[in-house]
Structures are given as structure tokens and as C-alpha cells.
Scaffold this motif. Structure first.
Motif, PDB file in Angstrom:
ATOM      1  N   ARG A   1      -2.095 -86.587  53.069  1.00  0.00           N
ATOM      2  CA  ARG A   1      -3.013 -87.106  52.055  1.00  0.00           C
ATOM      3  C   ARG A   1      -2.362 -88.280  51.319  1.00  0.00           C
ATOM      4  O   ARG A   1      -1.156 -88.343  51.163  1.00  0.00           O
ATOM      5  CB  ARG A   1      -3.366 -86.028  51.012  1.00  0.00           C
ATOM      6  N   ARG A   2      -3.194 -89.199  50.862  1.00  0.00           N
ATOM      7  CA  ARG A   2      -2.770 -90.243  49.928  1.00  0.00           C
ATOM      8  C   ARG A   2      -3.559 -90.018  48.641  1.00  0.00           C
ATOM      9  O   ARG A   2      -4.780 -90.168  48.622  1.00  0.00           O
ATOM     10  CB  ARG A   2      -3.052 -91.632  50.514  1.00  0.00           C
ATOM     11  N   ASN A   3      -2.868 -89.629  47.578  1.00  0.00           N
ATOM     12  CA  ASN A   3      -3.516 -89.332  46.309  1.00  0.00           C
ATOM     13  C   ASN A   3      -3.636 -90.603  45.477  1.00  0.00           C
ATOM     14  O   ASN A   3      -2.638 -91.142  44.998  1.00  0.00           O
ATOM     15  CB  ASN A   3      -2.728 -88.264  45.547  1.00  0.00           C
TER      16      ASN A   3
ATOM     17  N   MET B   1      -7.588 -88.623  53.219  1.00  0.00           N
ATOM     18  CA  MET B   1      -6.955 -87.999  54.385  1.00  0.00           C
ATOM     19  C   MET B   1      -6.408 -89.050  55.340  1.00  0.00           C
ATOM     20  O   MET B   1      -7.028 -90.087  55.568  1.00  0.00           O
ATOM     21  CB  MET B   1      -7.954 -87.105  55.116  1.00  0.00           C
TER      22      MET B   1
ATOM     23  N   GLN C   1      -2.608 -82.485  57.521  1.00  0.00           N
ATOM     24  CA  GLN C   1      -2.470 -82.167  56.100  1.00  0.00           C
ATOM     25  C   GLN C   1      -2.104 -83.392  55.267  1.00  0.00           C
ATOM     26  O   GLN C   1      -2.055 -83.312  54.040  1.00  0.00           O
ATOM     27  CB  GLN C   1      -1.385 -81.092  55.905  1.00  0.00           C
TER      28      GLN C   1
ATOM     29  N   PRO D   1      -7.807 -87.488  46.703  1.00  0.00           N
ATOM     30  CA  PRO D   1      -7.036 -87.382  47.954  1.00  0.00           C
ATOM     31  C   PRO D   1      -7.764 -88.023  49.125  1.00  0.00           C
ATOM     32  O   PRO D   1      -8.914 -87.686  49.419  1.00  0.00           O
ATOM     33  CB  PRO D   1      -6.894 -85.865  48.148  1.00  0.00           C
TER      34      PRO D   1
ATOM     35  N   GLN E   1      -7.793 -96.583  52.623  1.00  0.00           N
ATOM     36  CA  GLN E   1      -8.106 -95.642  53.697  1.00  0.00           C
ATOM     37  C   GLN E   1      -7.765 -96.228  55.062  1.00  0.00           C
ATOM     38  O   GLN E   1      -7.205 -95.539  55.922  1.00  0.00           O
ATOM     39  CB  GLN E   1      -9.591 -95.278  53.645  1.00  0.00           C
TER      40      GLN E   1
END
Length: 446
Positions: free
Chosen positions: A243-245, A270, A241, A268, A375
Motif C-alpha cells: 500500500r501507499r498511504n 494498492m 498487501q 491507502p 497510483q
């Protein structure tokens, strides 16, 4: 008073039909797993399955991943894994071969049809290679006794061998067909995942019985394993779950003579975009040297035979080096596969076409480069965690009692990721179906 939409699950005729079709096809798949391959020597197979050494642990692991089909050497012993391996290989070839990349970008719908067609075609040779390798591995582990009688590509053995291989390939294609039927008439887009899920979960009762068979240590071993399972599942859910927004600024829109204000949103990214794919691919690559070496373990030349045995022991889950190599390959494939997937998304150009921009970053190529850097940075903890989950059963096997190793995880590392992912995705799909049929919990009043 709000009520959960799940209590209306059985009221919708369409959803009820999809659930019944899914359960029926899964039951048919489980029945087919009890059909043995022709020519199997059940006594040799039973003796091999009862071994408690490294070879026995390897058989137990393969049996767990296959849903019990390996212990019976069923016609479905390979499951749908050849199809998944072929799919991964084609996905990895797209960014490498420019013609394939252009085909996918110019017409995504036709490109997807092309992918599905060639995935099915590539499944056949992958299944053939897997079947031959699986039989050779079993024969080499059974101390000279053949698990499949009359297996060989010469003389009178040729026809029985071809028959066995055709039956095993047909079993794989049958499992894929059932999965496609589930996706079309049952729970959408979950067919193959549910086929694998059903096989893995079906082994839990037998593994529980194996652990509890130890009258002195059974219960406390079970409690320890369940505690490890719960903690691992919680960690998997937490990481999946994650996330990096990344903040994104969308331009305002002109509405007549007025101009709306720019909209601030987020993109977002992942932590674990690759999911379980690196585990499956790493396992396929790791078993390939053992499959090749199994052809030469009976060679007449001594140095060839010794070299083949050394390679087989190293890559056959029988040495500490296997765990280390497995960890490194899972981490490496996580980065590689994430890069491939992320490049295919092409966020830089997509955001540029929408007029959107990341604050402080130039649109287009620089945006894609910036997002790729972000990422990769967040993929590092996800890759390390995935590698740790992958080798955890092997690490724990050195400290757990021998009796607990056969059912060490009740589910393997890959099995845990599959089970958690399938349950989460299935619940999400069912909730979406309930909302589409008007059973939104926010709209149901009591």
C-alpha cells in the motif's frame, strides 16, 4: 487468556451451515467435471495428453487452469472463464461509452443489476466462441485425428456439432449457477472464486504423482519446485498487501458551540489494484489469434496454410515470442485496468464532498490528477512483478528437465494468484462472520 475465534468455527450453526453448503456444492461441481462431452474420442484425447512436446505443454497448462476438465474434455471444460471474460469486457466498456458511465453513476444499484444481466447474456457468445476454438485447437494438435467425432457445420455433422456446443455452453452456465448458489447460501461473494480454486487445487495430487514418477530425479525436482512455489507465494502476498498511504486531512466538526480539531488520516492506494484480471484478459487476447488461425491450418492454399500455422505456433505457447508478448500484454493490461478502476472510484470528487483535502493539493480535479499520478507510479513495480509471475513457468521450462515441465508449478502463475487471493479473502470473510456472531478473539476469555 485470549483464545482464537477459529476454534469456535463449528459452534455457530449459521457458519457451520454455510461451510457445509459450500463444501457440498463444490463436491457436486467436481463430480460434474467427470461427465465427458458427447462424441469424444478418448483414445485420441489420451494420446494428446501424453505428449511431451510444446503441444503437450499447452494441453497441460489448459488442463491445469481448468481443474483437469480439459484432459477429460468434460462438459465443464471451459469452467466459468467465459463469464469472467464477459465481465471484464463490460467493465472496460463503462468508461468508453458515456451512456453506460452515466447509468452507473446516477443509480449504482440499478447499474449493478444491469451489469449482472448483460454479463450473463454476453457469457453465451463468449462460451460459444471458446468452445469452437477449444475443439479446433485440439483437432489441429492431434495430427489430423478428430478429438470430437462428426464435428462440422455442414451436412450430417451439423446436428452433432450443435449438440456438443449446447452441452458445453450449458456446462459453463451450470458452473456459474453453482458459484452463485455458493455466494448466496455459502461463503458470501466467493462462489466463482471458489469454483476456480477447487479446480486448480484438485490437480495438485496428480501433478505430485507425475513429478515423483521419475525415480532418479523426482524428489529433488519436487524440492526445487516447492521452494519456487513458497518464494513465489511469499512474493505475491507481499505485493498484494503493498500500500501507499497518501495523507488526507479531514475538516473538524462543529459540536454545539465547539469545533473539533481537523483529523489527519490516510488514503491507502494498492500496488496491485487489478489482481489477477490482467492475466486472464491477456490470456484471452493471446489465445484469440491461435483460435482464428486454427480454422485455416487445413486450407488448400499453401501460403494461407503456412501463414495460419505460423500464427498458431507464435500464439499457441510454442515459441519464445509467446512469453515476451504475454509479459508485455500483462504489464499493459495492468496499467489499463488499474486506470479504469481508479477513474471509477473518483476519489477527487468524493474527498471534495467530504470536505477532505490532501495537504498542498487543490480539491476536486487536481486531487484526482495527483492521485492518478501516484497510483500509476506505484502500479509500475506491481505490473512488472505480475508480468514476471505470468511468464515464470515458461522461463523455467527452458531450464527444468522435460519430466518436470508437466507439473512445473503444481499451480500455474494465474493459479497461484487465484489460490493466494481466494484463501486470503475466504479467511477474512470467515473471521468477519465469526465476529458478527460474537466470537471475537479479543472478547473470548479463558
Amino acid at each position: 487468556m485470549k483464545r482464537s475465534a477459529w476454534r469456535y468455527l463449528w459452534k455457530s450453526e449459521d457458519i457451520r451451515k454455510k461451510l457445509l453448503v459450500t463444501l457440498g456444492l463444490l463436491a457436486l461441481y467436481r463430480v460434474a467435471t467427470h461427465i465427458p462431452v458427447p462424441g469424444i474420442d478418448t483414445a485420441v484425447l489420451a494420446a494428446l495428453s501424453q505428449r511431451t512436446d510444446a503441444a503437450g505443454n499447452l494441453i497441460a497448462l489448459l488442463n491445469l487452469l481448468s481443474g483437469g476438465t480439459v484432459a477429460r474434455f468434460s462438459v465443464l471444460a471451459m469452467g466459468v472463464y467465459p463469464y469472467i471474460t464477459a465481465q471484464i469486457i463490460l467493465q472496460l466498456l463503462i468508461p468508453i461509452i458515456p451512456a453506460l458511465e452515466r447509468r452507473m453513476k446516477e443509480n449504482p444499484r440499478e447499474g449493478q443489476k444491469w451489469m449482472e444481466k448483460w454479463t450473463m447474456i454476453a457469457t453465451v457468445p463468449m462460451a460459444l466462441l471458446s468452445a469452437v476454438g477449444q475443439i479446433n485447437i485440439f483437432n489441429s494438435l492431434s495430427s489430423g485425428q478428430a478429438v470430437i467425432t462428426n464435428f462440422g457445420f455442414t451436412g450430417a455433422n451439423l446436428l452433432p456439432t450443435v449438440t456438443v456446443l449446447l452441452v458445453m455452453i450449458a456446462g459453463t452456465m451450470f458452473a456459474i449457477w453453482l458459484g452463485q448458489l455458493i455466494s448466496e447460501y455459502g461463503i458470501p461473494n466467493q462462489g466463482l472464486s471458489l469454483i476456480i480454486f477447487a479446480g486448480i487445487v484438485s490437480q495438485i495430487p496428480s501433478n505430485l504423482a507425475g513429478i515423483l514418477s521419475d525415480a532418479q530425479r523426482g524428489w529433488w525436482m519436487l524440492l526445487i519446485i516447492l521452494a519456487i512455489l513458497v518464494l513465489t507465494i511469499l512474493a505475491i502476498v507481499f505485493v498484494q498487501q503493498g500500500r501507499r498511504n497518501v495523507p488526507v486531512l479531514f475538516p473538524g466538526r462543529r459540536m454545539g458551540a465547539r469545533m473539533s480539531m481537523p483529523v489527519r488520516s490516510s488514503l491507502p492506494l494498492m500496488v496491485n489494484m487489478a489482481g489477477m484480471i490482467p492475466l486472464i484478459f491477456a490470456q484471452s487476447i493471446m489465445t484469440f489469434p491461435a483460435i482464428v488461425a486454427s480454422y485455416f491450418t487445413g486450407a488448400e492454399t499453401e501460403w494461407v496454410r503456412n501463414f495460419a500455422l505460423g500464427v498458431y505456433r507464435t500464439f499457441g505457447a510454442q515459441s519464445p515470442w509467446y512469453s515476451l508478448l504475454y509479459f508485455v500484454m500483462v504489464v499493459a493490461f495492468t496499467f489499463f485496468y488499474t486506470d479504469v478502476l481508479f477513474a471509477q472510484q473518483n476519489y477527487g470528487e468524493n474527498l471534495k464532498r467530504q470536505g477532505a483535502q490532501i495537504p498542498g493539493v487543490v480539491r476536486g480535479g487536481p486531487t484526482q490528477k495527483y492521485l492518478t499520478k501516484v497510483q500509476r507510479r506505484i502500479t509500475l513495480p506491481g505490473a512488472l512483478f505480475l508480468g514476471l509471475v505470468a511468464v515464470m513457468p515458461y522461463l523455467l521450462s527452458y531450464v527444468m528437465p522435460v519430466g518436470a515441465q508437466a507439473g512445473l508449478f503444481l499451480l500455474s502463475s494465474a493459479g497461484l494468484l487465484i489460490v493466494v487471493g481466494v484463501v486470503r479473502d475466504t479467511f477474512t470473510i470467515i473471521e468477519t462472520e465469526l465476529k458478527l456472531h460474537g466470537y471475537d478473539e479479543g472478547l473470548i476469555k479463558g
